[in-house]
Design an enzyme around this catalytic site. Structure first.
Site, short mmCIF file in Angstrom:
data_model
loop_
_atom_site.label_atom_id
_atom_site.label_comp_id
_atom_site.label_asym_id
_atom_site.label_seq_id
_atom_site.Cartn_x
_atom_site.Cartn_y
_atom_site.Cartn_z
N ASN A 207 0.85 -1.18 0.00
CA ASN A 207 0.00 0.00 0.00
C ASN A 207 0.89 1.24 0.00
OD1 ASN A 207 0.57 0.78 2.86
ND2 ASN A 207 -0.41 -1.19 3.25
N ARG A 208 0.27 2.41 0.06
CA ARG A 208 1.01 3.66 -0.12
C ARG A 208 1.55 4.24 1.19
NH1 ARG A 208 -3.40 4.46 -3.81
NH2 ARG A 208 -2.67 4.53 -5.98
#
Length: 400
Positions: A207-208
């Site tokens: 994920n970011r």
């Protein structure tokens, strides 16, 4: 009233120190300034004098000041000496005891703690000479805040070397000025960053998350006197100072590291742990077969680190704090997560693409407890961290 002596170095970031002076005085901290000759090429002494409401000192050989041994007096009257921006030249002089200007003489003469906020071109920051100077200064007991990664104003280059923001520096100042260490003697576990769940030797699910919020919380807990272990997924930011950091890749590795660190008084699960992982990792890179059909990817659920800690039968921390990164109905989802996981507090935020929170330097959070919801305005992640740690200390005190 606490007093700091701010030594302003010669860099474009000097203008940010005007904001630092204003913020510090708003928090009841008196500021006296020393400016190098180079600093005066960027900002005038009058600007600092106006905001600090005090004399600005610039000259080692001032007849009026040095007749009273001014550099000694300046170095001793403050509770803390702050160097911002700390240029490569200032760091080199300080590391080698060179006192050929007022700033150097003050730094060599002081018997007070010193906080340094470096600012320089990324290549200058990464140069072996600068790295040697920084390590020597750390060994001498100086504290550092930053530098951060970002674009350099003077060159357009990007990298590590950008001076920490005034709010970050102020948080570090307040932590060093505080005689009260509310988490002294407490053991704290913080998880941070994403996890990478391998698909094959090349690809992974992730994920970011940048880890900026979790790392800031670890640093704030350490500043509050806690013994902190940070369990970090893969991030590109440096480890916080004064914190034991364990680097992991996957959710299973993160859980194992957290359980190995128990017992603890406080657990703060700020990591964005992947909910699922591939049920098996390919031994070789998955290749296109030419039929334009994507390969099937079978997923299994990852271990739930927050729930494991909150419902631990023998080693549950006194206070377990989780994070809820949501894209809609943020508070409602956080309330449900609080009940489902069994933790004591949820820090919820909106991470929809429009907010720019993931990877950014600011955050807007809601503190959700079984009793109420408290919403905080947008602020730097370092300030969120400092306020969260202060709130955790209040909860622990009330719990006792």
């Amino acid at each position: 009233m606490k007093r700091i002596l701010l030594i302003v170095g010669g860099g474009i970031a000097a203008y940010k120190c005007l904001e630092l002076v204003r913020r510090a005085r708003d928090r009841g901290i008196a500021v006296r300034c020393v400016m190098t000759d180079a600093a005066q090429q960027f900002v005038t002494p009058l600007s600092f004098a106006s905001l600090s409401a005090d004399t600005v000192y610039t000259d080692l050989f001032s007849l009026n000041e040095e007749s009273e041994i001014g550099h000694i007096r300046l170095s001793r009257e403050a509770d803390l000496v702050v160097v911002a921006p700390a240029t490569a030249d200032l760091l080199a002089k300080l590391a080698n005891g060179i006192a050929d200007n007022l700033a150097g003489a003050v730094l060599l003469a002081t018997d007070k703690p010193v906080l340094v906020a470096p600012a320089m071109n990324p290549r200058m920051w990464s140069h072996p000479a600068t790295r040697r100077n920084v390590e020597r200064l750390r060994d001498d007991g100086l504290r550092f805040v930053g530098p951060n990664r970002g674009e350099m104003a003077e060159s357009g280059e990007a990298g590590e070397g950008r001076m920490a923001e005034p709010a970050e520096i102020l948080a570090a100042i307040e932590a060093m000025l505080s005689a009260d260490k509310p988490l002294a003697g407490k053991r704290v576990i913080v998880t941070s960053g994403p996890t990478h769940e391998p698909i094959d030797p090349v690809r992974y699910l992730a994920n970011r998350s940048s880890g900026k919020q979790g790392h800031a919380i670890a640093a704030a807990a350490a500043a509050a006197g806690a013994q902190v272990t940070l369990v970090s997924g893969p991030v590109s930011i440096p480890d916080p100072q004064g914190v034991t950091t364990i680097h992991v890749e996957t959710a299973r590795e993160m859980l194992a590291a957290v359980e190995e660190t128990l017992p603890a008084d406080i657990a703060i699960c700020a990591a964005a742990v992947a909910d699922w992982r591939p049920d098996s990792e390919g031994a070789q890179k998955m290749k296109k077969e030419g039929n334009k059909q994507a390969p099937e990817l079978s997923l299994v659920e990852n271990p739930d680190i927050l729930r494991t800690l909150a419902q631990h039968h023998t080693l549950r921390p006194t206070l377990v704090v989780g994070f809820a990164a949501e894209t809609e109905t943020v508070v409602d989802h956080a309330r449900a997560k609080l009940e489902r996981k069994g933790c004591d507090l949820i820090v919820a935020n909106d991470v929809s693409h429009a907010t720019g929170i993931m990877g950014g330097d600011h955050n807007t959070v809601h503190l959700v407890s079984p009793a109420d919801v408290e919403s905080w305005e947008d602020m730097p992640k370092t300030e969120v961290a400092a306020r969260l740690v202060a709130r955790i200390a209040e909860i622990l005190k009330a719990h006792r």
